[in-house]
Design a protein around this motif. Structure first.
Motif, PDB file in Angstrom:
ATOM      1  N   VAL A   1      10.403  12.781  12.317  1.00  0.00           N
ATOM      2  CA  VAL A   1      10.835  12.757  13.792  1.00  0.00           C
ATOM      3  C   VAL A   1      11.651  11.323  13.672  1.00  0.00           C
ATOM      4  N   PRO A   2      12.122  11.316  14.482  1.00  0.00           N
ATOM      5  CA  PRO A   2      13.151  10.440  15.035  1.00  0.00           C
ATOM      6  C   PRO A   2      12.047   9.495  15.830  1.00  0.00           C
TER       7      PRO A   2
ATOM      8  N   GLY B   1      -4.424   1.654  18.331  1.00  0.00           N
ATOM      9  CA  GLY B   1      -4.816   2.903  17.659  1.00  0.00           C
ATOM     10  C   GLY B   1      -4.075   4.123  18.307  1.00  0.00           C
ATOM     11  N   HIS B   2      -2.810   4.844  19.147  1.00  0.00           N
ATOM     12  CA  HIS B   2      -2.950   5.800  19.080  1.00  0.00           C
ATOM     13  C   HIS B   2      -1.515   5.842  19.031  1.00  0.00           C
ATOM     14  N   LEU B   3      -1.088   5.229  18.702  1.00  0.00           N
ATOM     15  CA  LEU B   3       0.375   5.420  17.914  1.00  0.00           C
ATOM     16  C   LEU B   3       1.084   6.866  17.364  1.00  0.00           C
ATOM     17  N   TRP B   4      -0.200   7.339  16.253  1.00  0.00           N
ATOM     18  CA  TRP B   4       0.212   8.377  16.099  1.00  0.00           C
ATOM     19  C   TRP B   4       0.418   9.318  16.924  1.00  0.00           C
ATOM     20  N   GLY B   5      -0.294   9.479  17.869  1.00  0.00           N
ATOM     21  CA  GLY B   5      -0.648  10.684  18.939  1.00  0.00           C
ATOM     22  C   GLY B   5       0.874  10.227  19.546  1.00  0.00           C
TER      23      GLY B   5
ATOM     24  N   GLY C   1       7.277  17.169  21.925  1.00  0.00           N
ATOM     25  CA  GLY C   1       7.117  18.435  22.349  1.00  0.00           C
ATOM     26  C   GLY C   1       6.327  19.610  21.791  1.00  0.00           C
ATOM     27  N   MET C   2       6.365  20.250  22.306  1.00  0.00           N
ATOM     28  CA  MET C   2       6.115  21.483  21.373  1.00  0.00           C
ATOM     29  C   MET C   2       6.617  21.947  20.127  1.00  0.00           C
ATOM     30  N   PRO C   3       6.202  22.487  19.416  1.00  0.00           N
ATOM     31  CA  PRO C   3       4.630  22.640  19.061  1.00  0.00           C
ATOM     32  C   PRO C   3       3.940  22.000  18.030  1.00  0.00           C
ATOM     33  N   LEU C   4       5.578  20.364  17.982  1.00  0.00           N
ATOM     34  CA  LEU C   4       4.305  19.550  17.750  1.00  0.00           C
ATOM     35  C   LEU C   4       3.401  18.489  17.701  1.00  0.00           C
TER      36      LEU C   4
ATOM     37  N   THR D   1      -3.716  16.530  18.738  1.00  0.00           N
ATOM     38  CA  THR D   1      -5.198  16.643  19.415  1.00  0.00           C
ATOM     39  C   THR D   1      -5.801  17.361  17.672  1.00  0.00           C
ATOM     40  N   TYR D   2      -5.434  17.121  17.158  1.00  0.00           N
ATOM     41  CA  TYR D   2      -5.691  17.573  15.677  1.00  0.00           C
ATOM     42  C   TYR D   2      -6.971  16.525  15.780  1.00  0.00           C
ATOM     43  N   PRO D   3      -8.664  16.893  14.998  1.00  0.00           N
ATOM     44  CA  PRO D   3      -9.410  16.559  14.815  1.00  0.00           C
ATOM     45  C   PRO D   3      -9.104  15.253  13.911  1.00  0.00           C
TER      46      PRO D   3
END
Length: 177
Positions: A137-138, A150-154, A161-164, A169-171
């Motif tokens: 991703v860019p 702790g949330h940069l990945w998310g 945008g969708m679907p990525l 929300t992947y556990p």
């Protein structure tokens, strides 16, 4: 960035900033792995310029004793025109840590120091991407300076945008669900 199913402990849920991608290989740093070591501990003259948190980040498993530094220059600055900076992409540059921080400081928005880096031989990363280990991703310059919460990945996934965005929300651990 690491796909949700990549479980290698060096790279699980990491965001990698690719510094150089050439036919002979790829070099990048992990943006979201702060260490317990502060920039003041190892490079005190650069500490005042370090983005928060002022930690040395673990750039990857290769040459962990080597320090790399990425910076984002201020609007209107050309990193290729500044001694001590090597332009990477847009306002992002590598910093020559042997240069004088006082000379570079007025031109920077901030910087991040990394211990080690992530590297792939020719064709290796392409194979891992094809296998589904990585999502390309860019990047935006603020990713390099992001306050580590702790949330940069998310965050990076959500802005795609969708679907990525759904992958954010992947556990973390499927065994506990």
């Amino acid at each position: 960035m690491a796909a949700p199913g990549l479980l290698d402990p060096h790279f699980r849920r990491t965001v990698i900033y690719v510094i150089e991608h050439r036919p002979r290989g790829t070099l990048g740093v992990v943006l979201n792995r702060p260490s317990e070591v502060t920039v003041r501990d190892v490079l005190p003259s650069w500490a005042p310029l370090s983005s928060q948190p002022p930690a040395v980040f673990v750039g990857g498993p290769v040459e962990s004793e080597t320090a790399l530094c990425l910076a984002a220059v201020r609007t209107g600055q050309d990193p290729s025109a500044v001694d001590g900076l090597i332009a990477v992409r847009g306002p992002v540059a590598l910093v020559d840590l042997d240069s004088d921080p006082a000379e570079i400081a007025p031109r920077l928005r901030g910087l991040r120091v990394f211990a080690g880096y992530s590297g792939w031989d020719a064709g290796q990363l392409a194979g891992e991407i094809e296998r589904g280990d990585w999502i390309v991703v860019p990047a935006i310059p603020d990713d390099v300076l992001a306050r580590h919460d702790g949330h940069l990945w998310g965050h990076v996934l959500r802005r795609q945008g969708m679907p990525l965005a759904l992958l954010a929300t992947y556990p973390l651990d499927l065994r506990n669900n």
